[in-house]
Scaffold this active site. Sequence first.
Site, PDB file in Angstrom:
ATOM      1  N   ARG A  53     -10.746 100.339  62.110  1.00  0.00           N
ATOM      2  CA  ARG A  53     -10.648 100.222  60.625  1.00  0.00           C
ATOM      3  C   ARG A  53     -10.268 101.637  60.085  1.00  0.00           C
ATOM      4  O   ARG A  53     -10.650 102.905  60.539  1.00  0.00           O
ATOM      5  CB  ARG A  53     -11.871  99.944  60.127  1.00  0.00           C
ATOM      6  CG  ARG A  53     -12.199  98.620  60.622  1.00  0.00           C
ATOM      7  CD  ARG A  53     -13.921  98.419  60.389  1.00  0.00           C
ATOM      8  NE  ARG A  53     -14.308  96.972  60.665  1.00  0.00           N
ATOM      9  CZ  ARG A  53     -15.606  97.048  60.858  1.00  0.00           C
ATOM     10  NH1 ARG A  53     -16.540  97.671  60.486  1.00  0.00           N
ATOM     11  NH2 ARG A  53     -16.246  95.662  61.300  1.00  0.00           N
ATOM     12  N   ASP A  55     -10.479 103.929  56.289  1.00  0.00           N
ATOM     13  CA  ASP A  55     -11.288 103.930  55.134  1.00  0.00           C
ATOM     14  C   ASP A  55     -10.056 103.910  53.806  1.00  0.00           C
ATOM     15  O   ASP A  55      -8.987 104.043  53.995  1.00  0.00           O
ATOM     16  CB  ASP A  55     -11.893 104.920  54.600  1.00  0.00           C
ATOM     17  CG  ASP A  55     -13.313 104.881  56.091  1.00  0.00           C
ATOM     18  OD1 ASP A  55     -13.458 103.758  56.436  1.00  0.00           O
ATOM     19  OD2 ASP A  55     -13.664 105.986  56.342  1.00  0.00           O
ATOM     20  N   TYR A 113      -5.598 111.488  65.276  1.00  0.00           N
ATOM     21  CA  TYR A 113      -5.579 111.458  63.867  1.00  0.00           C
ATOM     22  C   TYR A 113      -5.498 113.095  63.633  1.00  0.00           C
ATOM     23  O   TYR A 113      -5.719 114.158  64.250  1.00  0.00           O
ATOM     24  CB  TYR A 113      -7.125 111.474  63.560  1.00  0.00           C
ATOM     25  CG  TYR A 113      -7.734 109.977  63.319  1.00  0.00           C
ATOM     26  CD1 TYR A 113      -7.355 109.332  61.910  1.00  0.00           C
ATOM     27  CD2 TYR A 113      -8.259 109.364  64.295  1.00  0.00           C
ATOM     28  CE1 TYR A 113      -7.788 107.846  61.970  1.00  0.00           C
ATOM     29  CE2 TYR A 113      -8.508 107.878  64.195  1.00  0.00           C
ATOM     30  CZ  TYR A 113      -8.260 107.364  62.839  1.00  0.00           C
ATOM     31  OH  TYR A 113      -8.723 106.017  62.664  1.00  0.00           O
ATOM     32  N   ARG A 202     -13.294 113.136  59.004  1.00  0.00           N
ATOM     33  CA  ARG A 202     -13.475 113.826  57.849  1.00  0.00           C
ATOM     34  C   ARG A 202     -14.887 114.778  57.597  1.00  0.00           C
ATOM     35  O   ARG A 202     -14.635 115.725  56.939  1.00  0.00           O
ATOM     36  CB  ARG A 202     -13.572 112.972  56.662  1.00  0.00           C
ATOM     37  CG  ARG A 202     -12.109 112.006  56.448  1.00  0.00           C
ATOM     38  CD  ARG A 202     -12.337 110.871  55.692  1.00  0.00           C
ATOM     39  NE  ARG A 202     -13.033 111.094  54.441  1.00  0.00           N
ATOM     40  CZ  ARG A 202     -13.329 110.218  53.542  1.00  0.00           C
ATOM     41  NH1 ARG A 202     -13.336 108.775  53.790  1.00  0.00           N
ATOM     42  NH2 ARG A 202     -13.804 110.336  52.281  1.00  0.00           N
TER      43      ARG A 202
END
Length: 255
Positions: A53, A55, A113, A202
């Site tokens: 997933r 966000d 990422y 994050r």
Amino acid sequence: MVRYKITFAYDGTNFSGFQIQPHKRTIEQTLKTIVNRMAKNPEPAISIIGSGRTDAGVHALNQVAHFDFPYHIPEKSMVRALNSQLPLDIIVKKAEIVSHDFHARYNAHKKRYRYRVTQGEFVDPFKRNYTAHYKYPVNIEKMNQAAQDLVGTQDFTSFVASGSQAKSNVRTIYEAQVYYEEHDHEIIFEFVGNGFLYNQVRIMVALLLEIGSGQRPVDDIPRVIAAKDRQEARMTAPASGLYLVNVDYGSNSME
């Protein structure tokens, strides 16, 4: 049934994340609606299984999903059929017919990422949806040095947001680096791991920025990890700067 693996990109700005949510625009629901329409709305409905997933507001350059389709369509034709119906903020880059043993989530070995940050006194209006903005001067070398303390198999409880449904907060990070991209005048953070917790990237970026700006010592990460306390990391960087770069299935992907 034919199992298709699709690799696709999306601009997450106007999506409420990947996972289906009631009355919200999501990546999963958008793909599911089109795939089922192409299959003439079978019962039960065809599910879209993503590699993971993302966000709300997070982007993807090479997200992966699979689905089982009742008809055989050549791979290139599947790409054309999907893209002819998808909105302009999603594009399917590749479709592959794979073994029914292939699973987009469970067969994933690594994920990469990238997080992009611009600096300056004011927010660049042309980058506001695609980068984070951090106005304080930072030391790239210190951030890169600190990032190495994230590498390894560790309990990342201090780096997971509330609302996580993970059974374990132990993850392995294989690579962590911070560098400055001269051409775009951006600070780039890159992480490769076997998986990431809810908001983990994050939160790691926010802490590294605090180190880079001198708000924390360069050796603070081991202490934060050992504390296993979310309050020790505190901040979360905005979703706009985060990109899922790719998903690696290794040599045993069972495609």
